[in-house]
Enzyme design. Structure first.
Site, PDB file in Angstrom:
ATOM      1  N   ARG A 163       0.837  -1.211   0.000  1.00 26.90           N
ATOM      2  CA  ARG A 163       0.000   0.000   0.000  1.00 26.90           C
ATOM      3  C   ARG A 163       0.869   1.256   0.000  1.00 26.90           C
ATOM      4  O   ARG A 163       0.537   2.254   0.642  1.00 26.90           O
ATOM      5  CB  ARG A 163      -0.960   0.031   1.198  1.00 26.90           C
ATOM      6  N   SER A 233     -11.064  -1.455   2.495  1.00 25.28           N
ATOM      7  CA  SER A 233     -10.416  -1.575   3.809  1.00 25.28           C
ATOM      8  C   SER A 233     -10.145  -0.173   4.349  1.00 25.28           C
ATOM      9  O   SER A 233      -9.486   0.627   3.677  1.00 25.28           O
ATOM     10  CB  SER A 233      -9.073  -2.290   3.693  1.00 25.28           C
ATOM     11  N   GLU A 328      -5.813   3.397   5.731  1.00 28.26           N
ATOM     12  CA  GLU A 328      -5.453   3.331   4.307  1.00 28.26           C
ATOM     13  C   GLU A 328      -6.185   4.444   3.548  1.00 28.26           C
ATOM     14  O   GLU A 328      -5.648   5.031   2.610  1.00 28.26           O
ATOM     15  CB  GLU A 328      -5.868   1.954   3.751  1.00 28.26           C
TER      16      GLU A 328
END
Ligand code: FAD
Ligand code: EPU
Length: 346
Positions: A163, A233, A328
């Site tokens: 990520r 998420s 995130e």
């Protein structure tokens, strides 16, 4: 090019929260993109480039210019051993994946149904079901926001991580992505190391079968943003040292974790679930009943509801496991990027 003043962003981000911005511009060419950044009327205002808004949360009216990337076009070429796709940044990622599977350009099937634009994929190095964007990336083409020239970075130069990429670090706010180059080997190999894919029989291992399986699993776990507002998420899976993991595992033998570099990546969804937070709601924001890592807008959630719930999740997991979850989802306030810890204290 479309330009709107005092625009509502509700249909330009997937949390489906009512929020507005001073100026909204939809760009379809690189010239329009440059115009959006340079135009004297709003040159001094902050700018934010969005694809589909599927990884953002606006915490306030954005006193700036939101630019929507709709640079379209795909070119296919090939070498002896691979298919090469040059994809303009505004192309829809899930449509691109489905199209490649139909056309016989295999290798993207594990990344099916990830909402967003192709040009956003390198930012956080999207990943799912055992594959990350870095595995299929040959290059990323960027517009330098200082010189307004287009430059190409090869895969190594993008410094991809979990990520993460150079676009969130050294090149943050310095460039925007205008196109990506994908390299898909003709000698396709199935990747079935993750979750349910392991159970696929060998004689069913086609790209289409994997694509269908990934779509089916995702549809059963993840809420469809067209129906229920969410940004996937909400938090990243935390990576801890093996020493910390061993201590946790002794206390919680069922803890879900995967080896990651020198440490262990813990399943944040498991931590949130085991903290008893599944289904918890604050106002219109709710911890998803099926996948606890996803926070949803179950009706008329305000940004405040989502922030309060995210804060509750973070502090509960911190109290129980001494692990601080990092979000995130990218937060934007009235003029810049912001973070949960700046908005609320634990
Ligand atoms: P946006 O949300 O529009 O933008 C995200 C960030 O990137 C912002 O900071 C924006 O300013 C910046 N940005 C966007 N485009 C550019 C550009 N061209 N140049 C520079 N900066 C840019 N992610 C995964 O990795 N794996 C998953 O499995 C996954 N599943 C998801 C499931 C659901 C239901 C949802 C809603 C989200 C999921 N996500 C997943 C997150 C999301 O799909 C990805 O982060 C995706 O890449 C975001 O694309 P976007 O176009 O919507 O980006
Ligand atoms: N789990 C629970 N309870 C939950 C949710 C998960 O116990 O409520 C457990 C599952 O049983 C499983 C483990 O946690 O053992 C992992 O769950 P899952 O396979 O659903 O994956 P994840 O770690 O929650 C990550 C990505 C997803 C990606 C999937 C599949 C992150 C932050 N998320 O989720 O990406 O689709 O793996 O590869 O890395 C996103 O980034 O937005 C996203 C959706």
């Amino acid at each position: 090019m479309q330009i709107y003043k005092k625009a509502n962003l509700k249909s330009f981000h997937t949390f489906n929260v009512d929020v507005t911005c001073d100026v909204l511009i939809v760009v379809e060419t690189q010239e329009e993109l440059v115009f959006a950044y340079k135009n004297a009327e709003w040159e001094a205002l902050p700018k934010l480039l969005l694809g589909k808004g599927s990884n953002v949360l606006f915490t306030d009216h954005f006193k700036g210019v939101v630019i929507i990337n709709r640079l379209l076009g795909i070119d296919v070429s090939n070498s002896v051993d691979s298919w090469k796709l040059h994809v303009n940044g505004g192309e829809d990622w899930p449509n691109l994946v489905a199209w490649t599977v139909e056309e016989g350009y295999f290798g993207l099937e594990n990344l099916a149904l990830i909402p967003g634009c192709a040009g956003s994929a390198p930012i956080q190095n999207i990943g799912a079901y055992g594959v990350e964007f870095k595995d299929v990336c040959e290059y990323v083409e960027v517009l330098d926001l200082d010189s307004f020239s287009v430059q190409r970075l090869n895969r190594a130069e993008c410094k991809f991580g979990y990520r993460d990429s150079i676009f969130k670090n050294e090149l943050y706010k310095k460039v925007v992505i205008v196109a990506v180059g994908l390299k898909l080997p003709k000698d396709w190999q199935p990747i079935t190391s993750y979750g349910n894919l392991k159970a696929l029989p060998n004689d069913e291992l086609t790209a289409k079968r994997i694509f269908d399986e990934v779509c089916q699993v995702r549809m059963s776990k993840l809420p469809d943003p067209m129906v229920t507002g969410n940004a996937g998420s909400f938090f990243k899976n935390p990576v801890v040292s093996t020493q910390k993991f061993d201590q946790l595992k002794a206390m919680y033998p069922d803890m879900v974790a995967y080896a990651s570099g020198d440490g262990m990546k813990l399943a944040a969804g498991w931590l949130i679930d085991q903290s008893g937070l599944k289904g918890m709601s604050i106002g219109g924001a709710k911890v998803h009943e099926v996948q606890a890592l996803v926070l949803i807008n179950s009706g008329n959630a305000t940004t405040k509801d989502i922030i309060s719930l995210a804060s509750k999740v973070r502090s509960t997991v911190l109290d129980k496991y001494q692990i601080s979850l990092e979000h995130e989802v990218r937060f934007y306030d009235s003029n810049k990027e912001t973070y949960l810890h700046e908005l609320v204290s634990d």
